[in-house]
Design an enzyme around this catalytic site. Structure first.
Site, mmCIF file in Angstrom:
data_model
loop_
_atom_site.group_PDB
_atom_site.id
_atom_site.type_symbol
_atom_site.label_atom_id
_atom_site.label_comp_id
_atom_site.label_asym_id
_atom_site.label_seq_id
_atom_site.Cartn_x
_atom_site.Cartn_y
_atom_site.Cartn_z
ATOM 1 N N SER A 16 34.817 30.674 -82.610
ATOM 2 C CA SER A 16 36.033 30.864 -83.231
ATOM 3 C C SER A 16 36.814 31.855 -82.596
ATOM 4 O O SER A 16 36.201 32.608 -81.704
ATOM 5 C CB SER A 16 35.951 31.222 -84.716
ATOM 6 O OG SER A 16 37.006 31.743 -85.165
ATOM 7 N N HIS A 17 38.237 31.856 -82.767
ATOM 8 C CA HIS A 17 39.043 32.877 -82.335
ATOM 9 C C HIS A 17 38.786 34.087 -82.911
ATOM 10 O O HIS A 17 39.380 35.112 -82.524
ATOM 11 C CB HIS A 17 40.346 32.460 -82.222
ATOM 12 C CG HIS A 17 40.699 31.657 -81.222
ATOM 13 N ND1 HIS A 17 40.373 30.085 -81.434
ATOM 14 C CD2 HIS A 17 41.675 31.245 -80.196
ATOM 15 C CE1 HIS A 17 40.725 29.481 -80.322
ATOM 16 N NE2 HIS A 17 41.644 30.263 -79.452
ATOM 17 N N SER A 18 38.044 34.175 -84.053
ATOM 18 C CA SER A 18 37.975 35.486 -84.954
ATOM 19 C C SER A 18 36.404 35.670 -85.190
ATOM 20 O O SER A 18 35.869 34.728 -85.530
ATOM 21 C CB SER A 18 38.621 35.145 -86.381
ATOM 22 O OG SER A 18 38.116 35.946 -87.293
ATOM 23 N N ASP A 74 37.016 26.082 -83.659
ATOM 24 C CA ASP A 74 38.114 26.267 -84.743
ATOM 25 C C ASP A 74 39.462 25.603 -84.357
ATOM 26 O O ASP A 74 39.992 24.983 -84.962
ATOM 27 C CB ASP A 74 38.350 27.618 -85.261
ATOM 28 C CG ASP A 74 38.650 28.585 -84.278
ATOM 29 O OD1 ASP A 74 38.591 28.435 -83.131
ATOM 30 O OD2 ASP A 74 38.716 29.720 -84.863
ATOM 31 N N SER A 77 41.686 25.641 -78.230
ATOM 32 C CA SER A 77 41.190 26.154 -76.969
ATOM 33 C C SER A 77 39.944 26.832 -77.176
ATOM 34 O O SER A 77 39.020 27.164 -76.135
ATOM 35 C CB SER A 77 42.096 27.659 -76.740
ATOM 36 O OG SER A 77 42.256 28.461 -77.934
#
Length: 235
Positions: A16-18, A74, A77
């Site tokens: 995930s980006h987070s 997610d 990218s």
């Protein structure tokens, strides 16, 4: 990065980006599958939003107990980062990046992996998660008339009923047997092998569900579900 897991089961990596999102999804999935490595990879090396190629590479290796790894992501990218990490592996065939809803897919994949499913089956469970919901069956014949079916009325003795963990326990129990099992609550029914469909029934504690099983292990499936309910799904 380290993880405790049962050798021989497919591992999961959540990209995930987070970091908070990755950790939360991994924590939820791990609750369903205590013997499966579910590793989160979220955010950049500096702690910001984004993805870290090196961290994904490391997680792939750590999650692989010998049965392969399924990777969920997610955003687009994150998928690119995951695919690059897989392509750089010595044996890319050991890793599968799946296009699946992140939360539902992780839960479904974790339950399948806990049950000992092979890598393609775990990947398919994740990819099919978005469509797993209970269905209304107003025209279904009376359950006792289903040929060769074993049926039982089962009281949900735990406080919260078929929420996430009990649903996962029930689904894992069914997955181990040669039986097709349906759970009905009210006017809806769910495939007992699907943790998401079971959760979708919203059957609360203190209520009764109807279990219908067919197949070689139908009787054993019903007996095990009754036993789970009697002990409150270990809640």
């Amino acid at each position: 990065m380290t993880a405790a897991f049962q050798p021989g089961r497919v591992g999961l990596v959540v990209v995930s980006h987070s970091a908070m999102l990755a950790n939360g999804v991994a924590e939820l999935a791990a609750q369903m599958a205590p013997d499966v490595a579910v590793l989160p990879v979220g955010g950049t090396e500096e702690g910001g939003l984004g993805t870290d190629y090196g961290a994904v590479v490391e997680a792939l290796a750590d999650a692989d107990s010998g049965a392969g790894v399924v990777v969920l992501y997610d955003l687009g990218s994150a998928k690119m980062t995951a695919e690059m990490a897989v392509e750089s592996a010595e044996d890319p065939s050991r890793y599968t990046v799946v296009d699946a809803p992140l939360v539902e897919g992780a839960v479904a994949a974790a339950v399948a992996a806990q049950g000992g499913a092979a890598q393609p089956t775990v990947a398919s469970a994740a990819e099919g998660a978005s469509g797993e919901a209970p269905v209304s069956v107003p025209s279904r014949p009376a359950l006792h008339l289903v040929p060769d079916a074993v049926t039982a009325e089962v009281l949900l003795t735990n406080e919260v009923g078929l929420h996430a963990r009990p649903a996962a326990l029930l689904a894992r129990t069914v997955a181990e047997l040669d039986a097709d099992v349906v759970v009905r609550y009210g006017a809806e029914e769910a495939n007992a092998a699907s943790v998401l469909a079971l959760m979708g029934l919203s059957a609360p504690g203190g209520k009764t569900i109807t279990v219908v099983a067919t197949g070689k292990d139908a009787g054993e499936a019903v007996r095990r579900i009754e036993e789970l309910a009697e002990r409150g799904f270990d809640d």
